[in-house]
Design an enzyme around this catalytic site. Structure first.
Site, mmCIF file in Angstrom:
data_model
loop_
_atom_site.group_PDB
_atom_site.id
_atom_site.type_symbol
_atom_site.label_atom_id
_atom_site.label_comp_id
_atom_site.label_asym_id
_atom_site.label_seq_id
_atom_site.Cartn_x
_atom_site.Cartn_y
_atom_site.Cartn_z
ATOM 1 N N TYR A 156 -10.358 2.253 6.606
ATOM 2 C CA TYR A 156 -9.391 1.956 5.552
ATOM 3 C C TYR A 156 -9.981 0.950 4.568
ATOM 4 O O TYR A 156 -10.428 -0.126 4.954
ATOM 5 C CB TYR A 156 -8.114 1.399 6.172
ATOM 6 C CG TYR A 156 -6.958 1.302 5.215
ATOM 7 C CD1 TYR A 156 -6.105 2.379 5.017
ATOM 8 C CD2 TYR A 156 -6.724 0.130 4.504
ATOM 9 C CE1 TYR A 156 -5.039 2.294 4.137
ATOM 10 C CE2 TYR A 156 -5.659 0.040 3.626
ATOM 11 C CZ TYR A 156 -4.820 1.122 3.445
ATOM 12 O OH TYR A 156 -3.771 1.034 2.570
ATOM 13 N N SER A 213 0.781 -1.237 0.000
ATOM 14 C CA SER A 213 0.000 0.000 0.000
ATOM 15 C C SER A 213 0.811 1.284 0.000
ATOM 16 O O SER A 213 0.231 2.370 -0.043
ATOM 17 C CB SER A 213 -0.965 -0.004 1.178
ATOM 18 O OG SER A 213 -2.023 -0.891 0.930
#
Length: 368
Positions: free
Chosen positions: A187, A90
């Site tokens: 998230y 990420s």
């Protein structure tokens, strides 16, 4: 990719190998400074938590150092390369956010415009979800990776399966929103898959082509790439491991398309340092856009528009991202004045209680 630790996460695992080269025997690391000592202790701690190998790059007040610990191949004395490539998970999101904010500065995208303006019909709630919400994870979109078999041995079933962005978005939109857009924070990797599609729609080129044209090529980041369907990591690199029933399985080769714009890139600590430096010194973003990147609010868990704040024990705040994908965990953080920076790759089979140990490397590098 699920918690903020996985706020760079597509999941676990790690170690390393100079693929196609003769591995060198591991040598003891002798830290030359107090900072080096703290980093060495942090690396030792992460090894004690299940990692096979780790490489760290630190910069403090213009002085750069690299350090490694553990081994590059499980069960061998072969050293971890301090210039090895790895999957960054990420941390890819910081590149996507940078391109988006450049498009905002060019007046080709509006942060507070609905996603449906750019991608009509893609999201059932596209009229109420804005570009800003995608960047900051306040859209409410279900995290598609929660629907993928990424835990333990289940991951092996999809290890080489290719995914398209539309498939990943469909996994998300087949579930209800987690909350009304803009009312909470959670998230979700889905947000950045959509942003990758938005970049392509606005520019007419794929997100990785735009990243290359706008960031990696101008900065000379020669070791940074998107796999484009390849299951391999270019040499040199450490091998990565994923725990299956408590046993580390080599998952260095895999199809990372399920990570896509949310987490499929490959890089090195040196290249990530070039990126962080250019991000902070204004070569990539003007001050207004950098301010947006770091615009975390109390209700966004410290997350800005593509980066999050790490409040270190010494009182310094570092901005950056973590990343995980089966085999590799990545960290890339910098203070906003750029004087203290760190990048690290851990090759692991880390346990569930390893988050403190992983972020201990950030604290040691930034604080010393």
């Amino acid at each position: 990719m699920r918690s903020r630790f996985a706020a760079g996460a597509l999941a676990v695992a790690v170690t390393a190998l100079l693929a196609g080269a003769t591995p060198a025997l591991a040598q003891p690391q002798a830290p030359a400074t107090a900072t080096g000592t703290a980093v060495q202790q942090a690396m030792d701690r992460i090894l004690a938590n299940g990692a096979v190998g780790v490489q760290v790059r630190t910069t403090r007040d213009g002085r750069t150092a690299t350090a490694t610990a553990g081994s590059s191949v499980l069960g061998t004395p072969w050293a971890v390369p301090d210039d090895g490539r790895f999957r960054i998970g990420s941390v890819t999101k910081m590149f996507i956010a940078t391109v988006l904010l450049q498009l905002v500065e060019e007046e080709r995208v509006e942060l507070d415009a609905p996603v449906s303006r750019y991608l009509p019909g893609l999201l059932p709630d596209g009229d109420t979800i804005t570009v800003r919400m995608l960047l900051q994870h306040t859209s409410g979109l279900y995290n598609y990776t929660d629907a993928l078999p990424l835990d333990d041995g289940e991951f092996l079933a999809i290890r080489f399966r290719p995914y398209t962005p539309h498939e990943l978005v469909d996994l998300s939109t087949s579930r209800p929103l987690d909350f009304a857009p803009g009312t909470d924070w959670a998230y979700s990797n889905t947000n950045y898959i959509v942003l990758g599609m938005l970049i392509e729609k606005v520019t007419g080129r794929s997100w990785d082509t735009e990243v290359a044209a706008r960031i990696t090529t101008p900065l000379g980041m020669l070791a940074t790439s998107a796999p484009r369907g390849s299951v391999f990591i270019p040499a040199p690199h450490a091998r990565g491991y994923h725990p299956v029933a408590g046993v580390p399985v080599d998952t260095t080769e895999l199809d990372p398309s399920w990570g896509g714009a949310a987490g499929e890139m490959i890089s090195t600590t040196a290249d990530l340092d070039l990126f962080l430096t250019a991000l902070i010194d204004g070569r990539l973003l003007r001050s207004a856009q950098l301010a947006e990147l770091t615009s975390a609010k109390p209700d966004t868990d410290g997350y800005g528009l593509g980066a999050f704040a790490r409040n270190t024990p010494c009182g310094l705040t570092a901005w950056g991202h973590s990343g995980g994908i089966p085999g590799y965990t990545t960290l890339a953080f910098t203070t906003l004045d750029g004087s203290r920076r760190m990048e690290a790759s851990v090759t692991n089979g880390l346990g569930p209680d390893s988050e403190d140990a992983v972020y201990g490397i950030v604290d040691a590098a930034i604080c010393g």
